[in-house]
Design an enzyme around this catalytic site. Structure first.
Site, PDB file in Angstrom:
ATOM      1  N   GLU A 261      -5.249  -3.117   9.220  1.00 55.19           N
ATOM      2  CA  GLU A 261      -4.577  -4.655   8.983  1.00 55.19           C
ATOM      3  C   GLU A 261      -5.725  -5.781   8.639  1.00 55.19           C
ATOM      4  OE1 GLU A 261      -1.740  -4.164   7.735  1.00 55.19           O
ATOM      5  OE2 GLU A 261      -0.406  -2.942   8.619  1.00 55.19           O
TER       6      GLU A 261
ATOM      7  N   ASN B  96      -0.676  -7.695   2.056  1.00 56.41           N
ATOM      8  CA  ASN B  96      -1.591  -8.376   3.091  1.00 56.41           C
ATOM      9  C   ASN B  96      -2.932  -7.895   2.880  1.00 56.41           C
ATOM     10  OD1 ASN B  96      -1.332  -5.897   4.299  1.00 56.41           O
ATOM     11  ND2 ASN B  96      -0.490  -6.530   6.271  1.00 56.41           N
TER      12      ASN B  96
ATOM     13  N   ASP C 148      -3.544   8.149   6.010  1.00 59.59           N
ATOM     14  CA  ASP C 148      -3.071   7.734   7.201  1.00 59.59           C
ATOM     15  C   ASP C 148      -1.540   8.376   7.424  1.00 59.59           C
ATOM     16  OD1 ASP C 148      -1.878   6.591   4.952  1.00 59.59           O
ATOM     17  OD2 ASP C 148      -2.439   4.567   5.244  1.00 59.59           O
TER      18      ASP C 148
ATOM     19  N   HIS D 142      -4.066  -4.809   3.164  1.00 59.79           N
ATOM     20  CA  HIS D 142      -4.539  -3.749   4.063  1.00 59.79           C
ATOM     21  C   HIS D 142      -5.135  -2.767   3.209  1.00 59.79           C
ATOM     22  CE1 HIS D 142      -0.352  -2.151   4.495  1.00 59.79           C
ATOM     23  NE2 HIS D 142      -1.007  -1.426   3.464  1.00 59.79           N
TER      24      HIS D 142
HETATM   25  C1  F6R Z   1      -0.557   4.595   2.004  1.00 59.07           C
HETATM   26  C2  F6R Z   1      -1.663   3.404   2.598  1.00 59.07           C
HETATM   27  C3  F6R Z   1      -1.273   2.135   2.229  1.00 59.07           C
HETATM   28  C4  F6R Z   1      -0.632   1.693   0.900  1.00 59.07           C
HETATM   29  C5  F6R Z   1      -0.359   0.328   0.682  1.00 59.07           C
HETATM   30  C6  F6R Z   1       0.483   0.076  -0.489  1.00 59.07           C
HETATM   31  O1  F6R Z   1      -1.149   5.764   2.423  1.00 59.07           O
HETATM   32  O2  F6R Z   1      -2.643   3.861   2.920  1.00 59.07           O
HETATM   33  O3  F6R Z   1      -2.492   1.373   2.492  1.00 59.07           O
HETATM   34  O4  F6R Z   1      -1.499   2.181  -0.120  1.00 59.07           O
HETATM   35  O5  F6R Z   1       0.548  -0.073   1.698  1.00 59.07           O
HETATM   36  O6  F6R Z   1       1.758   0.507  -0.379  1.00 59.07           O
HETATM   37  P1  F6R Z   1       2.729   0.716  -1.722  1.00 59.07           P
HETATM   38  O7  F6R Z   1       2.130   1.693  -2.545  1.00 59.07           O
HETATM   39  O8  F6R Z   1       3.851   1.309  -1.260  1.00 59.07           O
HETATM   40  O9  F6R Z   1       2.710  -0.694  -2.380  1.00 59.07           O
END
Ligand code: F6R
Length: 265
Positions: free
Chosen positions: A159, A152, A81, A154
């Protein structure tokens, strides 16, 4: 050292004491997949993630590269992303994150390291997203996808949604609005809530699940609830990580003990 593997809802789950051990274990799995793809096909195609979770994982890859046990020759990468809109020079961008944590420190070829482009004019975003999917297809699909998981639930920036499971499983790469929990959690990395970019381009659920192997890395007690629900709860688009149960045989979860805290022992 032998690390026991549990099977939960058909998925492999490895629990190790702390985040360093988890990063090292995940890096070992990544290198194995990359090497066997290079042996089989002459090259490896891997999907990468950003955020706080994989920092130790990238540090481990960089260390292995520095001691010459790992090369990124004949490896193509596709990131999950990118914020939208964002300049690649903005330090909030995931392209700059990848540059800081991995690419500037290993021997990957610049035109093999792909991130969705946060500078594409909005009228061309759908065409760019479709093009990104075609690049993956042209590379014969992902051998491996690294995932973190949001509080959450995702994956990528897919989401929580009220879509049916079938609809969610068909989601492709696209522009999305970030969920309030995601925006709150991004505030630290972005330097304050006001600096969080509220939209992003993300690989779709279908794109992610079509990878030949998927590694989910989750660290810390703040992930425990989402991890337990994704592993043992119902498959629902309201918790996108639970959709991984639909391709259980190719999924491995690597957890530190705090992230595994809500799983039955
Ligand atoms: C990042 C991504 C997100 C993160 C997720 C966890 O490329 O796709 O899904 O993996 O938000 O984020 P952290 O690691 O910062 O807790």
């Amino acid at each position: 050292m032998y690390t026991p593997v549990r099977i939960v809802s058909g998925m492999k789950v490895v629990v190790v004491p702390d985040s360093d051990a988890a990063s090292q274990f995940a890096a070992g799995l990544f290198v194995d997949v990359m090497n066997s793809a290079r042996q089989r096909a002459g090259r490896a195609v891997v999907g990468l993630a950003t955020g706080s979770t994989p920092r130790g994982f990238y540090a481990e890859l960089v260390a292995r590269h520095a001691e010459r046990s790992l090369s990124f020759r004949n490896v193509s990468t596709f990131n999950l992303d990118e914020y939208y809109p964002v300049s690649p020079f903005d330090d909030r961008s995931y392209r700059s994150y990848m540059q800081r944590h991995l690419w500037s420190k290993v021997d990957i070829e610049p035109n093999h390291a792909h991130v969705l482009d946060g500078t594409v004019p909005e009228a061309f975003v759908a065409a760019h997203a479709a093009e990104f999917e075609r690049w993956i297809e042209a590379d014969d699909e992902l051998d491996f996808q690294l995932l973190g998981v949001g509080r959450n639930g995702h994956i990528g920036f897919n989401e929580p949604t009220t879509l049916s499971v079938d609809e969610a499983l068909r989601l492709r790469t696209r522009l999305v609005d970030l969920h309030p929990v995601t925006r709150a959690d991004a505030a630290r990395e972005c330097g304050g809530f006001d600096r969080v970019i509220p939209r992003a381009l993300t690989m779709g659920v279908a794109t992610i699940l079509s990878a030949r192997s998927i590694l989910v890395l989750a660290l810390g007690s703040h992930k425990a609830e989402a991890v337990a629900a994704a592993l043992t709860g119902p498959i629902t688009a309201e918790l996108p990580a639970s959709l991984l149960q639909s391709v259980a045989e190719k999924v491995t979860w690597v957890l530190d003990e705090p992230a595994a805290g809500a799983l039955a022992r």
